[in-house]
Design a protein around this motif. Sequence first.
Motif, PDB file in Angstrom:
ATOM      1  N   ALA A 108       8.828 -41.362 -45.375  1.00  0.00           N
ATOM      2  CA  ALA A 108       8.301 -40.391 -46.330  1.00  0.00           C
ATOM      3  C   ALA A 108       9.071 -40.357 -47.644  1.00  0.00           C
ATOM      4  N   ARG A 129      12.559 -49.766 -43.595  1.00  0.00           N
ATOM      5  CA  ARG A 129      13.533 -49.280 -44.583  1.00  0.00           C
ATOM      6  C   ARG A 129      14.436 -50.404 -45.051  1.00  0.00           C
ATOM      7  N   ASP A 135       9.011 -50.803 -37.169  1.00  0.00           N
ATOM      8  CA  ASP A 135       9.531 -49.457 -36.953  1.00  0.00           C
ATOM      9  C   ASP A 135      10.206 -49.007 -38.245  1.00  0.00           C
ATOM     10  N   ALA A 136      10.584 -47.748 -38.305  1.00  0.00           N
ATOM     11  CA  ALA A 136      11.091 -47.190 -39.549  1.00  0.00           C
ATOM     12  C   ALA A 136      12.355 -47.905 -40.033  1.00  0.00           C
ATOM     13  N   ASN A 169       4.036 -46.410 -31.983  1.00  0.00           N
ATOM     14  CA  ASN A 169       4.654 -45.210 -32.574  1.00  0.00           C
ATOM     15  C   ASN A 169       4.382 -45.132 -34.082  1.00  0.00           C
ATOM     16  N   LEU A 191       5.692 -43.668 -39.797  1.00  0.00           N
ATOM     17  CA  LEU A 191       5.281 -43.221 -41.126  1.00  0.00           C
ATOM     18  C   LEU A 191       6.102 -42.013 -41.567  1.00  0.00           C
ATOM     19  N   CYS A 192       6.424 -41.133 -40.659  1.00  0.00           N
ATOM     20  CA  CYS A 192       7.280 -39.988 -41.007  1.00  0.00           C
ATOM     21  C   CYS A 192       8.655 -40.438 -41.475  1.00  0.00           C
ATOM     22  N   GLY A 193       9.136 -41.545 -40.900  1.00  0.00           N
ATOM     23  CA  GLY A 193      10.452 -42.055 -41.276  1.00  0.00           C
ATOM     24  C   GLY A 193      10.485 -42.739 -42.622  1.00  0.00           C
ATOM     25  N   ASP A 215       2.678 -43.032 -36.121  1.00  0.00           N
ATOM     26  CA  ASP A 215       2.903 -41.783 -36.854  1.00  0.00           C
ATOM     27  C   ASP A 215       4.389 -41.490 -37.031  1.00  0.00           C
ATOM     28  N   ALA A 216       5.181 -41.772 -36.005  1.00  0.00           N
ATOM     29  CA  ALA A 216       6.622 -41.546 -36.111  1.00  0.00           C
ATOM     30  C   ALA A 216       7.234 -42.453 -37.170  1.00  0.00           C
TER      31      ALA A 216
END
Length: 551
Positions: A481, A533, A528-529, A472, A477-479, A474-475
Motif C-alpha cells: 500500500a 517490495r 508475495d509482498a 494470499n 496487496l495490503c503489504g 489480498d494480504a
Amino acid sequence: MVRASTDMSGGYALPVFPFKRPPELDGHRRRYRVVVIGAGLAGLTAAVDLAQHGIDVVVLDEDNTVGVRGASSRGICYAQRSLEIFARLGIAERVLARGVTWSVTKVLSGDTVLYEYDLARTHTSLQPPFVNLQQFYIEWFLADRFEELKTGEIRWSSRVTGVVAHDDHTVLDVTTPAGDYRLEADWVLDAEGASSFVRETLGLQVSGERTPDRWCITDVRVNAPLPHERWTWVDAPFNEGRGVWQHLMADDVWRLDFQMDEHCDPAVVSRTEVAEARVRKMLGDVPFELIWVGPYFYRTQLLDSFRHRRILFLGDAAHVKSPFGARGGNSGIQDADNLVWKLALVLRGEADEALLATYDEERRAAAQTNIRVTQRSGRFMRPANDAEHLFRRAVLSLAGEHAFARSLLNTGRLCTPHDYRGMSGFGAQGEGVGASIPNLALSERGVTISLMTLAARANGRLMLFVDAACANLDAMLCGLAALPVVVHVLGRDIDAGEAARAQLRLPVAGAALIRPDSHLAAIVERADAANVRAAVARALAQPVLQPEMPI
C-alpha cells in the motif's frame, strides 16, 4: 492554440507564438521546480510529460515558432516506441491523422531491389511501426497539448544567456525582447540541441567526430502516386552512384535525401536549379514542386555525463549521431520518457534522488549504441578505405541471391527501444527483463484499453501486473500500500489475451513489474509482498531492506 496557413508555396508555413512578459521583469522572484530549455522534440516531450504529472514547468525557447523558421522538414520518421509515448501524452491521434503510416522498407542497387521487409509481420503494438511527419508538426502538436494541460508555461523569444550551477539549484540569465531577467530552478532540463549554450558555458566534456559525408535534403510535392514505403538506394544511377532516401510525408510532400560528393560546395548543390535538375533526373517527366532544399553534414557527439549537479541533459544536447535509421529525434523523445517519471517521483518524495543516476546510466548506454549503429551504417554508405569498398561491392553482388548477404546490407538499422538488460535497476535477470513492452490491447470490465492508458493513469508510478491465481493475494496487496505502485490483477480487474500475457511475461501465480516508460523491471515468480517490495526497491535504485527472496 495558434494556427497558421498550410499553404506551402515557397516553403513551410509555421505558427508564430506571442511573447508574453514574464513576471520577473516586473520585480517578481520565485524559484521554479523545473525549467526546460529548448522547445524541440525532447524538450516539449519532457514538458508535456511533466505537466501531465501535475508538475509546474517553465519552458524557455529563443525562437517564437516550432521547427526552424523557413527550414526543412528536419526529422520525419517516428518509430513505434515514440508513437506509444505520444499515445500516453495525448497527441498520437493527431500524429496519425496528419502523418503517413508505413511499414515496408526496400534497399535498392541501381534498379534492382536487393532487400524488402514488412515490419508489420512481427508487429504487436497498437501503434504502427513508423509514421512519417515533418518534425515541426510534432513540435506543434506538443506545444498545443502543453497549453491544453494548463500546467506551467512556454516562454517564447526567451534566450538563455547565462548559467550558474549550484548543488541544490541552478540560476539562469534570460534575454527577451522586453529586457533581461534572472530566474532560479530546482532542476533544469537542457534540451537546447547540438549547440547547447549551457553545456558549452559549463565546459562539460564531450567526445565525438565530424564525418566527411555530405547530403542534401530536397522536399518536393510530386504530382504522381508513389508507394508509401521507405526506399533506400545504395548507389543510385540518377545520383552518380551515391545514396538516396525516399520518404512520403504530410501534405503530399516527398522527402528526398541525396548523398553528395564529400568535396562539394554546399551552396552550389542546394541551389534551386541544381536541386531541380537532380530531382528531374530521378523522377523523369513526373511533375513536381520544389518545397525546400538544404545541405547538411553530421557528426557524432556524446556528453561524458548526462547530469551536472541539478542540470540534466537530453536529446542532442547530450548526444548527436547521424540520421541513419531515424535514431536522432526518436532517441531524444525516449530520453524524456526515461527521465520524467523518475524526476516526478523524486519531486513528489516517492523516490530518492539516487534514481536519477539510472537516467544517465541507461540513456548514455542507449546513445552509445545508437552512435555505434549509425557509424556502421555511415561506413557502409560511404566506405572509408579500399577494404570497405571491397566489402560493400561483395555484399551488393551477393545480396540478390543470398540471404546472408542481404543481412549485411546496412543503410540504417531502424530505431528500436533500447534494452536495459544488465543495468543496475533490474536486479536478477529473467527472460525479457529490461526490454520494452509494446502498447498492448487489454480489457478492463469489458472495455478495451491499452497499456499506455494504464501508464498515463499511473502518473509516474510503477505498474504491477499480478496473476489472480497468486496465493494470499489480498494480504500481498495490503503489504504494497505505501509503495509508488499501481496494481492490476489479471483475471479480476484486467483481462489480457494469451499473446498480451506472453508479452507481459506474467508467470502463473506470479507478477510482472513494469516501469512507467513500459520497460519490464522484474518478473516475480513467487509473488508475495517481500519479493515485490525488493523488486520495486531495485527499480527505484533504493536499498533492499527486506531479506531477498528468489525472483
